[in-house]
Design an enzyme around this catalytic site. Sequence first.
Site, PDB file in Angstrom:
ATOM      1  N   HIS A  97     -17.728   4.641  -1.754  1.00 51.64           N
ATOM      2  CA  HIS A  97     -17.856   4.025  -0.424  1.00 51.64           C
ATOM      3  C   HIS A  97     -17.621   2.514  -0.514  1.00 51.64           C
ATOM      4  O   HIS A  97     -16.902   1.940   0.307  1.00 51.64           O
ATOM      5  CB  HIS A  97     -19.270   4.241   0.141  1.00 51.64           C
ATOM      6  CG  HIS A  97     -19.642   5.665   0.402  1.00 51.64           C
ATOM      7  ND1 HIS A  97     -20.825   6.221  -0.017  1.00 51.64           N
ATOM      8  CD2 HIS A  97     -18.983   6.663   1.061  1.00 51.64           C
ATOM      9  CE1 HIS A  97     -20.895   7.477   0.362  1.00 51.64           C
ATOM     10  NE2 HIS A  97     -19.780   7.782   1.009  1.00 51.64           N
ATOM     11  N   LYS A 120     -29.640  17.133  11.044  1.00 49.43           N
ATOM     12  CA  LYS A 120     -29.659  17.188   9.578  1.00 49.43           C
ATOM     13  C   LYS A 120     -30.751  16.261   9.063  1.00 49.43           C
ATOM     14  O   LYS A 120     -30.985  15.211   9.657  1.00 49.43           O
ATOM     15  CB  LYS A 120     -28.322  16.668   9.030  1.00 49.43           C
ATOM     16  CG  LYS A 120     -27.408  17.763   8.481  1.00 49.43           C
ATOM     17  CD  LYS A 120     -26.063  17.198   8.208  1.00 49.43           C
ATOM     18  CE  LYS A 120     -25.633  17.255   6.773  1.00 49.43           C
ATOM     19  NZ  LYS A 120     -24.307  16.661   6.574  1.00 49.43           N
ATOM     20  N   ARG A 175     -10.130  11.061  -0.851  1.00 51.37           N
ATOM     21  CA  ARG A 175     -10.344  11.195  -2.295  1.00 51.37           C
ATOM     22  C   ARG A 175      -9.357  12.155  -2.934  1.00 51.37           C
ATOM     23  O   ARG A 175      -8.963  11.995  -4.075  1.00 51.37           O
ATOM     24  CB  ARG A 175     -11.775  11.673  -2.575  1.00 51.37           C
ATOM     25  CG  ARG A 175     -12.818  10.627  -2.304  1.00 51.37           C
ATOM     26  CD  ARG A 175     -14.176  11.235  -2.235  1.00 51.37           C
ATOM     27  NE  ARG A 175     -14.241  12.195  -1.141  1.00 51.37           N
ATOM     28  CZ  ARG A 175     -15.242  13.037  -0.936  1.00 51.37           C
ATOM     29  NH1 ARG A 175     -16.255  13.052  -1.771  1.00 51.37           N
ATOM     30  NH2 ARG A 175     -15.222  13.853   0.091  1.00 51.37           N
ATOM     31  N   SER A 235     -21.864  11.823  -2.391  1.00 52.24           N
ATOM     32  CA  SER A 235     -23.291  11.496  -2.332  1.00 52.24           C
ATOM     33  C   SER A 235     -24.144  12.657  -2.832  1.00 52.24           C
ATOM     34  O   SER A 235     -25.167  12.446  -3.487  1.00 52.24           O
ATOM     35  CB  SER A 235     -23.683  11.140  -0.898  1.00 52.24           C
ATOM     36  OG  SER A 235     -22.987   9.999  -0.491  1.00 52.24           O
TER      37      SER A 235
HETATM   38  N1  COA Z   1     -16.247   7.848  -1.995  1.00 49.80           N
HETATM   39  C1  COA Z   1     -17.214   8.694  -2.368  1.00 49.80           C
HETATM   40  N2  COA Z   1     -17.667   9.679  -1.556  1.00 49.80           N
HETATM   41  C2  COA Z   1     -17.097   9.799  -0.363  1.00 49.80           C
HETATM   42  C3  COA Z   1     -16.077   8.953   0.091  1.00 49.80           C
HETATM   43  C4  COA Z   1     -15.648   7.937  -0.804  1.00 49.80           C
HETATM   44  N3  COA Z   1     -14.675   7.095  -0.472  1.00 49.80           N
HETATM   45  N4  COA Z   1     -15.714   9.336   1.320  1.00 49.80           N
HETATM   46  C5  COA Z   1     -16.474  10.384   1.637  1.00 49.80           C
HETATM   47  N5  COA Z   1     -17.313  10.663   0.632  1.00 49.80           N
HETATM   48  C6  COA Z   1     -18.270  11.759   0.552  1.00 49.80           C
HETATM   49  C7  COA Z   1     -19.626  11.413   1.064  1.00 49.80           C
HETATM   50  O1  COA Z   1     -20.411  10.854   0.038  1.00 49.80           O
HETATM   51  C8  COA Z   1     -20.139  12.773   1.505  1.00 49.80           C
HETATM   52  O2  COA Z   1     -20.617  13.451   0.370  1.00 49.80           O
HETATM   53  P1  COA Z   1     -21.678  14.654   0.484  1.00 49.80           P
HETATM   54  O3  COA Z   1     -21.130  15.661   1.447  1.00 49.80           O
HETATM   55  O4  COA Z   1     -21.731  15.123  -0.891  1.00 49.80           O
HETATM   56  O5  COA Z   1     -22.963  14.042   0.950  1.00 49.80           O
HETATM   57  C9  COA Z   1     -18.889  13.505   1.968  1.00 49.80           C
HETATM   58  O6  COA Z   1     -17.806  12.808   1.392  1.00 49.80           O
HETATM   59  C10 COA Z   1     -18.717  13.513   3.451  1.00 49.80           C
HETATM   60  O7  COA Z   1     -18.851  12.201   3.935  1.00 49.80           O
HETATM   61  P2  COA Z   1     -19.776  11.896   5.188  1.00 49.80           P
HETATM   62  O8  COA Z   1     -19.856  10.438   5.296  1.00 49.80           O
HETATM   63  O9  COA Z   1     -21.055  12.640   5.122  1.00 49.80           O
HETATM   64  O10 COA Z   1     -19.054  12.589   6.353  1.00 49.80           O
HETATM   65  P3  COA Z   1     -17.608  12.575   6.903  1.00 49.80           P
HETATM   66  O11 COA Z   1     -16.697  11.668   6.188  1.00 49.80           O
HETATM   67  O12 COA Z   1     -17.239  13.969   6.926  1.00 49.80           O
HETATM   68  O13 COA Z   1     -17.797  12.022   8.409  1.00 49.80           O
HETATM   69  C11 COA Z   1     -18.696  10.781  10.225  1.00 49.80           C
HETATM   70  C12 COA Z   1     -18.872  11.211   8.769  1.00 49.80           C
HETATM   71  C13 COA Z   1     -19.869   9.922  10.575  1.00 49.80           C
HETATM   72  C14 COA Z   1     -17.417   9.966  10.338  1.00 49.80           C
HETATM   73  C15 COA Z   1     -18.542  12.020  11.134  1.00 49.80           C
HETATM   74  O14 COA Z   1     -19.520  12.968  10.797  1.00 49.80           O
HETATM   75  C16 COA Z   1     -18.721  11.649  12.586  1.00 49.80           C
HETATM   76  O15 COA Z   1     -17.874  11.021  13.175  1.00 49.80           O
HETATM   77  N6  COA Z   1     -19.866  12.039  13.185  1.00 49.80           N
HETATM   78  C17 COA Z   1     -20.238  11.707  14.529  1.00 49.80           C
HETATM   79  C18 COA Z   1     -20.122  12.895  15.469  1.00 49.80           C
HETATM   80  C19 COA Z   1     -18.698  13.043  15.917  1.00 49.80           C
HETATM   81  O16 COA Z   1     -18.091  12.148  16.464  1.00 49.80           O
HETATM   82  N7  COA Z   1     -18.169  14.257  15.696  1.00 49.80           N
HETATM   83  C20 COA Z   1     -16.824  14.582  16.029  1.00 49.80           C
HETATM   84  C21 COA Z   1     -15.905  14.169  14.930  1.00 49.80           C
HETATM   85  S1  COA Z   1     -14.279  14.611  15.324  1.00 49.80           S
END
Ligand code: COA
Length: 160
Positions: A18, A42, A91, A129
Site C-alpha cells: 500500500h 465486516k 499486483r 493484509s
Molecule cells: N499491496 C498490498 N496489498 C494490496 C494492494 C497493494 N498494492 N492492493 C490491494 N491489496 C490487498 C489488500 O491488502 C487486501 O488484502 P486482504 O483481502 O488480504 O485483506 C486486498 O488486496 C483487497 O484490498 P481492499 O483494500 O480490502 O479492497 P479492494 O481493493 O478490493 O477495494 C475499496 C476497496 C474501498 C476500493 C472498495 O471496497 C470500495 O470502493 N468500497 C466502497 C463501496 C463501493 O463503492 N462499492 C462498489 C464498488 S464498484
Amino acid sequence: MSQTVICPGSFDPVTLGHLDIITRASRMFGKVVVAVLVNSSKTPTFSTEERIELLREAAQGLDNIEIVSFEGLLAEYCKKCGIGTIVKGLRAVSDFEYEFQMAIANKKLNPELETIFLTADSDSTFLSSSMVREIGSMGGDISNFVPACVHDRIVRRLRK
Ligand code: COA
C-alpha cells in the site's frame, strides 16, 4: 500535477505494498487522499481509528497526503469531495478482472470518475493484509511486509 486523487482501501493493516502505491501517487499528483473504508457489514481486525493512525505514521514523510475514512459508495464519496481520479495498485493478472469490474461500476455510478492503475512493485505482488494478519498472529516475521515504523505496533496488536 496539481490534481487531487484518491487511494481507497481497507488497509487492515497497511502494508509496504500500500505504502509503495501511496508514495508513487504522491510524487505524481498534487494531493493524495488515502480513504479507509468503514464497512459496517465486516468486522476488521484493526478499528478504523487504528487503521488511520497506522497509515498516518507510515506516510508521515509525505506532505501531500490526507488520510480520511468513508462509508458507503466510493463513487458518491468522490462526487461529494470533488475528486475525479481513483489510483489503485495492480499486483497480478488475478487482480485485473475484479479491479476492471470495479472501475467500470464506479464510472457508471459517477461518469466523471477515472481509475488509474499503478503496477505494484515486484516485492509486493504476493502481499496482502490478510497474509500479514495470519503470519503476524502466529508469531511469524512480518518485517518485510509492513512499514518499519508501524511494525512493532502491528505485531503487538496481532499477538493479543
Ligand atoms: N499491496 C498490498 N496489498 C494490496 C494492494 C497493494 N498494492 N492492493 C490491494 N491489496 C490487498 C489488500 O491488502 C487486501 O488484502 P486482504 O483481502 O488480504 O485483506 C486486498 O488486496 C483487497 O484490498 P481492499 O483494500 O480490502 O479492497 P479492494 O481493493 O478490493 O477495494 C475499496 C476497496 C474501498 C476500493 C472498495 O471496497 C470500495 O470502493 N468500497 C466502497 C463501496 C463501493 O463503492 N462499492 C462498489 C464498488 S464498484
